[in-house]
Design a protein around this motif. Structure first.
Motif, PDB file in Angstrom:
ATOM      1  N   GLN A 192      34.959  51.363  46.321  1.00 38.46           N
ATOM      2  CA  GLN A 192      34.320  50.077  46.640  1.00 38.46           C
ATOM      3  C   GLN A 192      35.031  48.897  45.958  1.00 38.46           C
ATOM      4  O   GLN A 192      34.395  47.986  45.432  1.00 38.46           O
ATOM      5  CB  GLN A 192      32.841  50.113  46.261  1.00 38.46           C
ATOM      6  CG  GLN A 192      32.067  51.232  46.956  1.00 38.46           C
ATOM      7  CD  GLN A 192      30.606  51.253  46.598  1.00 38.46           C
ATOM      8  OE1 GLN A 192      29.904  50.284  46.846  1.00 38.46           O
ATOM      9  NE2 GLN A 192      30.145  52.356  46.023  1.00 38.46           N
ATOM     10  N   VAL A 193      36.362  48.940  45.985  1.00 35.33           N
ATOM     11  CA  VAL A 193      37.158  47.881  45.360  1.00 35.33           C
ATOM     12  C   VAL A 193      37.350  46.722  46.330  1.00 35.33           C
ATOM     13  O   VAL A 193      37.724  46.927  47.482  1.00 35.33           O
ATOM     14  CB  VAL A 193      38.531  48.430  44.910  1.00 35.33           C
ATOM     15  CG1 VAL A 193      39.430  47.304  44.408  1.00 35.33           C
ATOM     16  CG2 VAL A 193      38.344  49.463  43.801  1.00 35.33           C
TER      17      VAL A 193
ATOM     18  N   THR B  76      34.749  45.027  42.180  1.00 28.84           N
ATOM     19  CA  THR B  76      34.077  45.959  43.082  1.00 28.84           C
ATOM     20  C   THR B  76      32.900  45.285  43.775  1.00 28.84           C
ATOM     21  O   THR B  76      32.474  44.195  43.396  1.00 28.84           O
ATOM     22  CB  THR B  76      33.562  47.202  42.318  1.00 28.84           C
ATOM     23  OG1 THR B  76      32.438  46.793  41.500  1.00 28.84           O
ATOM     24  CG2 THR B  76      34.645  47.800  41.433  1.00 28.84           C
TER      25      THR B  76
END
Length: 358
Positions: free
Chosen positions: A286-287, A305
């Motif tokens: 989830q970057v 993130t």
């Protein structure tokens, strides 16, 4: 002796890989035996030439599941506990090898390709060609047959290939005579400055910049911070002499910590690029953003993130990312020159609060 490599007994995505027992055994046996790839098979030479930095274990796993429509790097990593970045590098090198094979066909048959899109998980290729609809339709079957023939011969397997009419890209406006002269003068002045620096024993820490255009005349030079103030003043006087025929200039001469610069050269764009692209490519991380700076020393990496810092799983996710980065830096062949380097990683949440800092 106990096998240190094992498949997790429960994982939500593992079943999607459709591994059979004999395939799992093959991967695990490859990890333990670590044999050299068979380079005697001419069909495999191109692939393995481009995969020189890949661990044999990652190669074995990747080759087994690359054709799966459910494939993802996160699933592959979970399947055999192989370091994530090893698999990411494998995917990138496999992709480059695949593009090379397609490009060979394009060059051999002189196809006028303006755009090429490849999806490895979907085993789909889209080729956009110059020409009228009728011309593209005439050679469509040949393009598909020739590309697939090459891919099969290189052990990539057949792909679904879409051939369509493309548009010639807009080259943009032509340069005016004035703009061309700006470019010529900038290049000429840069050569003079480089000669001047060498003549007076100045060693720039970064490539210099000499820019002449309608907006401004500008010079940038970065010197090691070991240079004295007197030497910097003398350099400015020398620059005024060499630039007098080009007009007045705004000059920026900075002082660089060479310890930081040397670290920057060791890491280069390659290692940083792998970290950035690898983290951004894995949806489970989830970057949303990646930035870094070598100045001031030491290297600092910031990862943003989409997870709130207050999320109960935020710290676990951050720890996983940092651990994968550490494993890559401490074990991969590409990173052998930076393993003892000092660096800091900071993971941020969506709320811009720090989740973890190491």
């Amino acid at each position: 002796m106990r096998n240190k490599w094992k498949y997790p007994s429960h994982h939500s995505e593992l079943n999607q890989l459709r591994f059979k027992e004999k395939q799992m055994d093959y991967v695990l046996n490859t990890v333990q035996a670590d044999p050299c790839p068979d380079m005697t098979n001419p069909k495999k030479k191109i692939i393995f030439k481009r995969l020189s930095y890949l661990t044999t274990a990652a190669a074995a796993l990747f080759m087994l599941i690359i054709g799966s429509t459910h494939f993802s790097l996160d699933m592959a990593k979970a399947a055999a506990k192989i370091p994530y970045f090893s698999l990411f590098i494998k995917q990138e090198e496999y992709k480059y090898a695949l593009y090379d094979s397609i490009q060979n066909v394009i060059n051999e048959h002189q196809y006028q390709v303006v755009d090429l899109d490849v999806s490895i998980p979907k085993k789909k290729i889209t080729v956009s060609l110059l020409g009228s609809k009728a011309e593209v339709k005439t050679i469509k079957a040949d393009v598909i047959a020739n590309i697939n023939e090459e891919l099969v011969s290189q052990d990539f397997g057949k792909y679904k290939i879409l051939v369509k009419k493309g548009e010639r890209p807009d080259p943009g406006p032509e340069l005016t005579q004035e703009e061309e002269k700006y470019i010529t003068d900038s290049v000429e002045l840069e050569k003079k400055i480089l000669h001047l620096l060498a003549q007076h024993n100045y060693t720039p820490a970064f490539p210099i910049e000499a820019r002449i255009n309608s907006m401004e005349n500008f010079i940038y030079i970065a010197l090691p911070n070991t240079e004295s103030k007197q030497r910097v003043t003398e350099l400015k006087e020398l620059l005024n002499t060499v630039t007098k025929d080009y007009g007045e200039f705004r000059m920026r001469i900075t002082s660089i910590d060479m310890k930081a610069r040397e670290q920057e050269l060791r890491w280069g764009n390659n290692i940083i690029g792998i970290l950035a692209q690898g983290l951004m490519s894995n949806k489970s991380f989830q970057v949303t953003g990646f930035s870094y700076s070598f100045h001031p020393y030491p290297l600092q990496i910031k990862v943003k993130t989409s997870v709130q810092s207050t999320d109960p799983k935020a710290k676990e996710l951050a720890e996983e990312m940092i651990n994968e980065m550490k494993v890559f830096i401490q074990t991969h062949e590409l990173t052998k020159d930076v393993r003892n380097d000092e660096y800091k990683v900071i993971i941020y949440g969506k709320d811009k609060e720090i989740i973890l800092e190491e």
